[in-house]
Design an enzyme around this catalytic site. Structure first.
Site, PDB file in Angstrom:
ATOM      1  CG  HIS A 196     -30.881  -9.432   6.272  1.00  0.00           C
ATOM      2  ND1 HIS A 196     -30.587  -8.644   5.180  1.00  0.00           N
ATOM      3  CD2 HIS A 196     -29.870  -9.234   7.150  1.00  0.00           C
ATOM      4  CE1 HIS A 196     -29.441  -8.010   5.404  1.00  0.00           C
ATOM      5  NE2 HIS A 196     -28.993  -8.342   6.589  1.00  0.00           N
TER       6      HIS A 196
ATOM      7  N   GLY B 165     -34.272 -13.821   9.646  1.00  0.00           N
ATOM      8  CA  GLY B 165     -33.799 -12.977  10.737  1.00  0.00           C
ATOM      9  C   GLY B 165     -34.924 -12.349  11.535  1.00  0.00           C
TER      10      GLY B 165
ATOM     11  CE1 TYR C  49     -29.808 -15.753  11.212  1.00  0.00           C
ATOM     12  CE2 TYR C  49     -29.411 -16.365  13.486  1.00  0.00           C
ATOM     13  CZ  TYR C  49     -30.054 -15.573  12.544  1.00  0.00           C
ATOM     14  OH  TYR C  49     -30.919 -14.596  12.951  1.00  0.00           O
TER      15      TYR C  49
END
Ligand code: YXS
Length: 259
Positions: free
Chosen positions: A64, A108, A138
Site C-alpha cells: 500500500h 498489502g 489489518y
C-alpha cells in the site's frame, strides 16, 4: 510510462506492474490500471492471468502507498480501499491468476500475491507483512485470508515480527506452489499457465469459485464481527497509528507507546 503493461498471447494474459522506480506501490492509480487490465483480459479471451513485475525488479511490490493511508482516526483499509478492491477482484475473477514473484513483497502486496491462485517464486522472492511495523490494524478479511493459507502460527509470526518469510521457507510451508531458479522462472510460469489454458475454462471457473466459497465459509457471529471491528478501531484511533505513518515519512524508527 504506463504503470501497468497488459499482454495477451496463446490465451495467457499477463499483467506487468511497470512502476519499479516507485517499487510498484499499490496506490490508487496503479490499482485502477490493474483493474482495467483485469477487465480487458477477462473480456478479451484470456484463460489464465499472470501477475508479475518487470524483469529484474528487486521489489515485486512495496505494498500500500503509505502516503495514501488516511490520517489517524479513520479506517486505513475500508471496504472500498483500492488495495482491498484489487484483492477482491483477483479472488473473485473467473480466471485462474498466477503470481510470478521475482523480488520482495511487502505489506498489502503479500495479500495481493496470496489472493492469486498459484504463487511461483524465485529464490529472491520474500514475503514481509508490515502492519505491526507501522501500527496499522489489518482487516478481518485479510487476517482470515492469511490464517486460511498458512495457519495461525505462521500468520502470527508474520504479523508480529514483520520479518521476511524467505522463498525457501514459503515453499516448504506450501505458500509458494513452486520455487524456481530465477533464470527458469518465466519459462516455468508460462508452461504452467499454458497447461491451465488448455483445460476446460468452465470447469476451472466453477472449481475456483467453489474453493473460494468453501475456504471462506467462516461462521462469524455479528457479535464476533463487531468485536473484531472494535479492536481495529483501537489501533486506527491510536497515537501509534499516526506515529507509524509519520515515522515512515520522516525516515526514522517509530516510537510506539502502545496507545
Ligand atoms: O525517499 P523517497 O522519497 O525516494 O521514498 C522512498 C520510500 O519512502 C518510498 N517507499 C514508499 N512510499 C510509500 N509507501 C510505501 N509502501 C513505500 N515503500 C517505499 O520509495 C522510495 C524508495 O524506497 P527505499 O529508499 O526505501 O528503497 P529500498 O530499495 O532501500 O527499500 C525497498 C523497501 C521496499 C525494502 C523499502 O522501501 C520499504 O521497506 N518500504 C516499505 C514497505 C512497507 O512497509 N510496505 C507496507 C505498506 S502499508 C501496507 O501495505 C498495508 C496497509 S499493511 O501495513 O497493513 O500491510
Amino acid at each position: 510510462m504506463p504503470l501497468v503493461l497488459t499482454q495477451l498471447s496463446d490465451d495467457i494474459g499477463t499483467i506487468i506492474m511497470n512502476n519499479s522506480e516507485h517499487l510498484n506501490m499499490l496506490n490508487s492509480a496503479m490499482v485502477d490500471d490493474m483493474l482495467a487490465a483485469f477487465a480487458l483480459l477477462e473480456n478479451g479471451g484470456a484463460r489464465v492471468i499472470i501477475i508479475r513485475a518487470t524483469a529484474g525488479a528487486k521489489v515485486w511490490s512495496a505494498g500500500h502507498d503509505i502516503n495514501e493511508l488516511p490520517l489517524a482516526g479513520r479506517d486505513p483499509l475500508p471496504y472500498d480501499d483500492p488495495l482491498v478492491t484489487i484483492l477482491r477482484t483477483i479472488q473473485a475473477s473467473v480466471l485462474p491468476v498466477i503470481a510470478m514473484i521475482e523480488g520482495s513483497v511487502w505489506g498489502g502486496a503479500c495479500d495481493l500475491a496470496l489472493s492469486c491462485d498459484i504463487l511461483i517464486g524465485s529464490p529472491h522472492a520474500s514475503l514481509t507483512m508490515t502492519p505491526a511495523k507501522i501500527s496499522v490494524p489489518y482487516n478481518a478479511t485479510g487476517i482470515l485470508h492469511f490464517i486460511g493459507i498458512m495457519g495461525v502460527n505462521i500468520a502470527k509470526e508474520m504479523f508480529f515480527s514483520a520479518q521476511p518469510l524467505t522463498a525457501e521457507r514459503a515453499q516448504k510451508l506450501g505458500i509458494l506452489n513452486h520455487l524456481v531458479p530465477l533464470e527458469e522462472l518465466e519459462t516455468f510460469t508460462w508452461h504452467l499457465a499454458g497447461s491451465i489454458a488448455g483445460n476446460s475454462p468452465l470447469s476451472i471457473r466453477v472449481i475456483k469459485e467453489q474453493i473460494r466459497l468453501l475456504a471462506n465459509a467462516h461462521p462469524l457471529s455479528p457479535q464476533t464481527f463487531e468485536r473484531v471491528q472494535g479492536l481495529r478501531r483501537l489501533v486506527y484511533h491510536s497515537d501509534d497509528y499516526a506515529e507509524g505513518i509519520r515515522a515512515f515519512q520522516e525516515k526514522r524508527p517509530p516510537v510506539f507507546n502502545g496507545s
